[in-house]
Scaffold this active site. Sequence first.
Site, mmCIF file in Angstrom:
data_model
loop_
_atom_site.group_PDB
_atom_site.id
_atom_site.type_symbol
_atom_site.label_atom_id
_atom_site.label_comp_id
_atom_site.label_asym_id
_atom_site.label_seq_id
_atom_site.Cartn_x
_atom_site.Cartn_y
_atom_site.Cartn_z
ATOM 1 N N LYS A 109 44.500 35.203 24.500
ATOM 2 C CA LYS A 109 43.872 36.491 24.187
ATOM 3 C C LYS A 109 44.492 37.140 22.938
ATOM 4 C CE LYS A 109 42.503 37.362 28.983
ATOM 5 N NZ LYS A 109 42.401 38.389 30.050
ATOM 6 N N TYR A 165 32.158 39.002 29.791
ATOM 7 C CA TYR A 165 32.733 39.764 30.915
ATOM 8 C C TYR A 165 31.690 40.575 31.683
ATOM 9 C CZ TYR A 165 37.412 38.444 29.394
ATOM 10 O OH TYR A 165 38.548 37.727 29.085
ATOM 11 N N ASN A 199 46.735 40.562 28.941
ATOM 12 C CA ASN A 199 47.505 39.644 29.775
ATOM 13 C C ASN A 199 47.542 38.201 29.267
ATOM 14 O OD1 ASN A 199 44.927 39.003 30.501
ATOM 15 N ND2 ASN A 199 45.217 39.223 32.711
ATOM 16 N N HIS A 224 43.275 33.804 29.570
ATOM 17 C CA HIS A 224 42.205 33.765 30.565
ATOM 18 C C HIS A 224 42.200 32.383 31.192
ATOM 19 C CE1 HIS A 224 38.176 34.047 32.287
ATOM 20 N NE2 HIS A 224 37.978 32.826 31.819
ATOM 21 N N GLU A 256 31.587 28.914 31.002
ATOM 22 C CA GLU A 256 32.434 29.500 29.957
ATOM 23 C C GLU A 256 32.665 28.515 28.813
ATOM 24 O OE1 GLU A 256 34.728 32.425 33.121
ATOM 25 O OE2 GLU A 256 35.874 30.830 32.146
HETATM 26 P P1 CMP Z 1 40.958 37.917 33.332
HETATM 27 O O1 CMP Z 1 41.204 37.641 34.774
HETATM 28 O O2 CMP Z 1 41.154 36.884 32.322
HETATM 29 O O3 CMP Z 1 39.467 38.504 33.195
HETATM 30 C C1 CMP Z 1 39.189 39.825 33.595
HETATM 31 C C2 CMP Z 1 40.142 40.720 32.883
HETATM 32 O O4 CMP Z 1 40.024 42.094 33.138
HETATM 33 C C3 CMP Z 1 41.545 40.407 33.356
HETATM 34 O O5 CMP Z 1 41.903 39.134 32.906
HETATM 35 C C4 CMP Z 1 42.320 41.550 32.750
HETATM 36 O O6 CMP Z 1 42.615 41.309 31.387
HETATM 37 C C5 CMP Z 1 41.284 42.659 32.833
HETATM 38 N N1 CMP Z 1 41.666 43.573 33.897
HETATM 39 C C6 CMP Z 1 41.697 43.323 35.212
HETATM 40 N N2 CMP Z 1 42.125 44.416 35.884
HETATM 41 C C7 CMP Z 1 42.353 45.363 34.950
HETATM 42 C C8 CMP Z 1 42.803 46.704 35.016
HETATM 43 N N3 CMP Z 1 43.086 47.290 36.193
HETATM 44 N N4 CMP Z 1 42.939 47.373 33.865
HETATM 45 C C9 CMP Z 1 42.636 46.797 32.675
HETATM 46 N N5 CMP Z 1 42.196 45.510 32.560
HETATM 47 C C10 CMP Z 1 42.059 44.814 33.679
#
Ligand code: CMP
Length: 139
Positions: free
Chosen positions: A11, A51, A114, A117, A128
């Site tokens: 990311k 998303y 984070n 993905h 995807e």
């Molecule tokens: P990922 O699981 O790759 O895809 C969905 C994304 O939404 C997840 O990673 C996080 O980056 C984001 N995400 C999930 N929960 C939260 C949250 N509470 N606040 C902000 N971003 C979130």
Amino acid sequence: MSGKITFTMIKPDAVADGHIGAILGKIAEAGFKIKALKLTQLTVADAKKFYEVHAERPFYGELVDFMSSNPIVAAVLEKDNAVEDFRTLIGATNPADAAEGTIRKMFARSIGENAVHGSDSDENALIEASFHFAGKEIF
Ligand code: CMP
């Protein structure tokens, strides 16, 4: 036996922080083979579509803005039990909850930023992968 393919993105946070090489190294060490790979940038429309499943979540706008803010690395990975093994390798969504040694524990900034993905099912891995790559780009 679950499928052999998963899809990942490094990311914008991890790309900006200079972690592409280290993350690809962890992925290779864990036994994943790279089937497709590119540095690219999502448009706002791309991020909204990718998303879409989270459209009703309060963090959707923030997620779309973040994911389209800077380049990402997209990749298709192959390994037995790829989806589950890759999710183990990256760790929990929130790096504060991620196990020691996982990619998110080592490289993520926060739950929203984070680092990586990972697909959540074999079906989504294929969806995807084809969202990001043409058939001729997957080897
Ligand atoms: P990922 O699981 O790759 O895809 C969905 C994304 O939404 C997840 O990673 C996080 O980056 C984001 N995400 C999930 N929960 C939260 C949250 N509470 N606040 C902000 N971003 C979130």
